[in-house]
Design an enzyme around this catalytic site. Sequence first.
Site, short mmCIF file in Angstrom:
data_model
loop_
_atom_site.label_atom_id
_atom_site.label_comp_id
_atom_site.label_asym_id
_atom_site.label_seq_id
_atom_site.Cartn_x
_atom_site.Cartn_y
_atom_site.Cartn_z
N HIS A 134 36.05 33.66 41.40
CA HIS A 134 36.05 35.16 42.23
C HIS A 134 35.50 36.26 41.27
CE1 HIS A 134 36.99 38.20 44.93
NE2 HIS A 134 38.48 38.01 44.72
N HIS A 146 28.17 31.69 47.51
CA HIS A 146 29.14 32.55 48.18
C HIS A 146 29.63 31.96 49.26
CE1 HIS A 146 30.98 36.11 49.50
NE2 HIS A 146 30.77 36.56 48.47
N ASP A 195 27.93 38.72 41.24
CA ASP A 195 28.25 38.87 39.65
C ASP A 195 27.23 38.17 38.69
OD1 ASP A 195 31.24 37.62 41.11
OD2 ASP A 195 31.15 39.43 39.83
#
Length: 437
Positions: A268, A307, A363
Amino acid sequence: MEDKRLSITDERTGSTYKIPVADGALRSMDLRQIKTGPEDFGLMGYDPAFMNTASCRSSVTFIDGEKGILRYRGYPIEDLAEQCTFLEVAYLILTGELPTAQELEVWVGQVRHHTMLHETTKKFLEGFRYDAHPMGMFISTVAALSTIYPEARNVLDPASRRLQIQRLVGKVPTIAAYTYRHSLGYPYVYPDNELSYPENFMNMLWRMVEPRYQANPTLARALDILFILHADHEQNCSTNTMRAVGSSQADPYVSTAAAAAALSGPLHGGANEAVLKMLDEIGSKDRVPAYIERVKAGHVKLMGFGHRVYKNYDPRARIIKWTADRVFEVTGRSPKLEIALELERVALEDDYFIKRKLYPNVDFYSGIIYQAMGFKPEMFTVLFAIPRTVGWLAQWQEMLEDPEQKIARPRQIYTGHGKREFVPMEKRVAKVASAAR
Ligand code: SDX
């Protein structure tokens, strides 16, 4: 609005049931009427990791994973990132509307009023080792705020909720900066409320002996944009945690700390730190193909890729890439960017990733920018938690105001033993430890 009904025939009994469908979903509780007899508990839905379960109705954030769309309260992320400040977007996410100039001025003043930390909080931070991970310090210190504001337990009081929200939005940058200064052994820098939200954060991070911190405007704007991009993302793992913990009517400080704990995992919000470790491990562009082969063999994951919702390019990653170019004009181009760009180029042409619809997520590039700005990788997830605190609080408030919500308590499918006779100590035989336990 009821769309239609499903007609379900239970072949175990021959009975047929009409199950209402609304907003593309059926209510799991409507399945409980499907029984094989009066003793039967009734049907449940089984959905590990909630792959196909809506836990709530929410008006905060809309994502279309196939089309790569992200909107906060209906406004496209691209427009907000280009035209707003983070606090302006925070107001939108928390209240549902973009603020007027006057509303924004009042809101900024409220947040600024709460940037200081109670002095005992600094002593609390001093208890951590010099090399304590900033995310562990952040989580603990946010939770500790619940001991300073016991009235925060009045979660059903809108005025108390508003005050705690202002406190948390104002204080999380201060806590984040203090964890950073603690890890370097530097004295804490008090907030400077003449500065903007990102500039004040930079001031508390990096001011040394100069009388007034002068933030580089390009870097300050880049931080503001990064905060906007990370502010909310519907029912992700940490938001689900915020809602679950908050559903017991725990106070917003311990709920936010729990959400930050969920965010810290490498799958995450911890992924941005893991991306930098991966880029360091790869080391150079020419070693990208070998790493990609290791990913395809299942030995490692391509961190910053993939994702649960986006099966297209994460719209935030695209904006972050644009922001990276602005930052590198100031800091100089990071050599890690070349490795990341090559990873992306190779992955996007490879069937393994195409078949699984794996694209760069938020990210993948954020860590490269943070490192170029001078942050250590251990700080990256703290930088994620600062803006996401706004999203967590908006979702927490929505949960508390939702008449359909109550304490979260999922069911289970029991797979353990049936009733067993008790075995007194003298009759017990040691079992060979099973590898599965
Ligand atoms: C964030 O939910 C949110 O909205 C999160 C977030 C937010 O703003 O809150 O967007 C922020 O957390 C972004 C994600 C950051 N995490 C990472 O970058 C870690 C690497 N990514 C993966 O671990 C993964 O993609 C997840 C966790 C993000 C999503 O995992 P899913 O949806 O459970 O998908 P999966 O693990 O079932 O993968 C499906 C397939 C598998 O292959 P097969 O078993 O079908 O052969 O894709 C493969 C996976 O092995 N796969 C990857 C991969 N991600 C998925 N293979 C290599 N590298 C990857 N990164």
